[in-house]
Design a protein around this motif. Structure first.
Motif, short mmCIF file in Angstrom:
data_model
loop_
_atom_site.label_atom_id
_atom_site.label_comp_id
_atom_site.label_asym_id
_atom_site.label_seq_id
_atom_site.Cartn_x
_atom_site.Cartn_y
_atom_site.Cartn_z
N GLY A 277 0.82 -1.22 0.02
CA GLY A 277 0.05 -0.06 0.31
C GLY A 277 0.99 1.36 0.21
O GLY A 277 1.83 1.21 -0.38
N THR A 278 0.28 2.47 0.39
CA THR A 278 0.80 3.68 0.55
C THR A 278 1.11 4.14 1.77
O THR A 278 0.20 4.63 2.46
N ALA A 279 2.38 4.51 2.47
CA ALA A 279 2.72 5.09 3.71
C ALA A 279 3.40 6.40 3.31
O ALA A 279 4.55 6.49 3.68
N LEU A 280 2.70 7.14 2.73
CA LEU A 280 3.23 8.51 2.37
C LEU A 280 3.75 9.49 3.62
O LEU A 280 4.76 10.13 3.28
N TYR B 174 8.22 12.19 6.11
CA TYR B 174 8.54 12.55 7.42
C TYR B 174 10.01 12.13 7.44
O TYR B 174 11.13 12.88 7.90
N ALA B 175 10.19 10.89 7.00
CA ALA B 175 11.52 10.37 7.16
C ALA B 175 12.78 11.03 6.31
O ALA B 175 13.58 11.39 6.58
N ALA B 176 11.85 11.54 5.00
CA ALA B 176 12.92 12.31 4.31
C ALA B 176 13.31 13.46 4.97
O ALA B 176 14.66 13.91 4.65
N LEU B 177 12.35 14.28 5.35
CA LEU B 177 12.57 15.45 6.27
C LEU B 177 13.80 15.21 7.23
O LEU B 177 14.67 16.23 7.62
N ARG B 178 13.48 14.11 8.07
CA ARG B 178 14.58 13.80 9.23
C ARG B 178 16.03 13.68 8.62
O ARG B 178 16.94 14.04 8.98
N LEU B 179 16.01 12.85 7.38
CA LEU B 179 17.35 12.76 6.96
C LEU B 179 17.98 13.83 6.22
O LEU B 179 19.09 13.97 6.27
N ASP C 6 1.39 15.86 11.69
CA ASP C 6 2.90 15.36 12.18
C ASP C 6 3.89 15.87 11.28
O ASP C 6 5.04 16.53 11.49
N VAL C 7 3.44 15.77 9.93
CA VAL C 7 4.31 15.95 8.78
C VAL C 7 4.62 17.68 8.55
O VAL C 7 5.71 18.17 8.48
N ALA C 8 3.18 18.46 8.66
CA ALA C 8 3.43 19.76 8.77
C ALA C 8 4.09 20.28 9.72
O ALA C 8 4.82 21.17 9.65
N TRP C 9 4.20 19.62 10.89
CA TRP C 9 5.12 20.14 12.26
C TRP C 9 6.26 20.06 11.84
O TRP C 9 6.97 21.21 12.20
N LYS C 10 6.75 18.99 11.11
CA LYS C 10 8.26 18.72 10.94
C LYS C 10 8.65 19.72 9.75
O LYS C 10 9.49 20.34 9.77
N ILE C 11 7.60 20.05 8.76
CA ILE C 11 7.91 20.90 7.45
C ILE C 11 8.18 22.38 8.06
O ILE C 11 9.17 23.05 7.70
N ARG C 12 7.53 22.76 8.96
CA ARG C 12 7.58 23.94 9.63
C ARG C 12 9.05 24.15 10.26
O ARG C 12 9.44 25.54 10.58
N ARG C 13 9.41 23.24 10.81
CA ARG C 13 10.90 23.23 11.83
C ARG C 13 12.17 22.73 10.85
O ARG C 13 13.03 22.72 11.09
#
Length: 214
Positions: free
Chosen positions: A59-62, A67-72, A99-106
């Motif tokens: 399936g799809t775990a986008l 989020y993993a890409a942003l962390r990397l 959660d992803v939006a929170w990470k993008i902002r930071r």
């Protein structure tokens, strides 16, 4: 899968072949798990060759993989960019788009989302969310991409994906980087809005609309 997967890999190849000498990239192919991923490298052939022969499945775990890409990218120097090729319909992520939006902002990271024209705002039921919740996820992903300072690139056909990657590369090469120091810092984790105005009435300005005061 099939022609769409082949086109996505060809588009990625087009992008990495146009990298400058100091650029580095990694490529990640995912479904509900990471199917293949390269190390960060300036060598374009190494980036794509490791993905050849990977079969589409699952399936799809986008949200999880974005989020993993942003962390990397947190540990990388220079300007950081994520280019995501996806229909945007998350099915199996443990993380929500909040959660992803929170990470993008930071993260100070630009996010570009390449998708096909027919893949519009969707409504479906999945393991974790009902129809309304999935619709909100789609809208949240759209807002998060735009808030990052990146944009959504809509394709009329999958054969346009190489052109889309080239267009993003041209944009990255021609962007201006503006910076400033705020008069006061509170370090309270709140969102501070930023406005950019240009004295050219015909100009269209796209920018990151704020930052987290950390």
């Amino acid at each position: 899968r099939g022609g769409a997967l082949t086109a996505a890999l060809e588009g990625s190849r087009t992008f990495v072949h146009n990298m400058a000498p100091l650029d580095e990239a990694m490529v990640m192919l995912f479904s509900d798990r990471t199917l293949a991923a390269t190390r960060f490298s300036p060598r374009s052939e190494a980036l794509i060759s490791e993905l050849e022969g990977v079969e589409a499945r699952g399936g799809t775990a986008l949200n999880d993989h974005l989020y993993a890409a942003l962390r990397l990218l947190d540990a990388r120097r220079g300007r950081r960019v994520v280019i995501m090729v996806s229909d945007g319909a998350d099915v199996l992520s443990a993380l929500g788009i909040a959660d992803v939006a929170w990470k993008i902002r930071r993260s100070d990271c630009l996010v570009y989302w390449i998708r096909r024209e027919k893949q519009r705002r969707q409504s479906f039921s999945s393991v974790w969310r009902d129809f309304e919740e999935n619709r909100a996820e789609w809208d949240g992903l759209t807002a998060a991409v735009e808030e990052s300072g990146g944009r959504i690139v809509v394709l009329e056909g999958i054969d346009q994906i190489g052109e889309a990657f080239e267009d993003i590369m041209r944009e990255l090469r021609s962007q201006y980087v503006l910076g400033y120091y705020p008069s006061e810092r509170y370090h309270d984790g709140d969102w501070r809005r930023v406005r950019v105005r240009v004295d050219e009435p015909r100009a269209r300005v796209r920018f990151r609309p704020g930052y987290v005061d950390r």
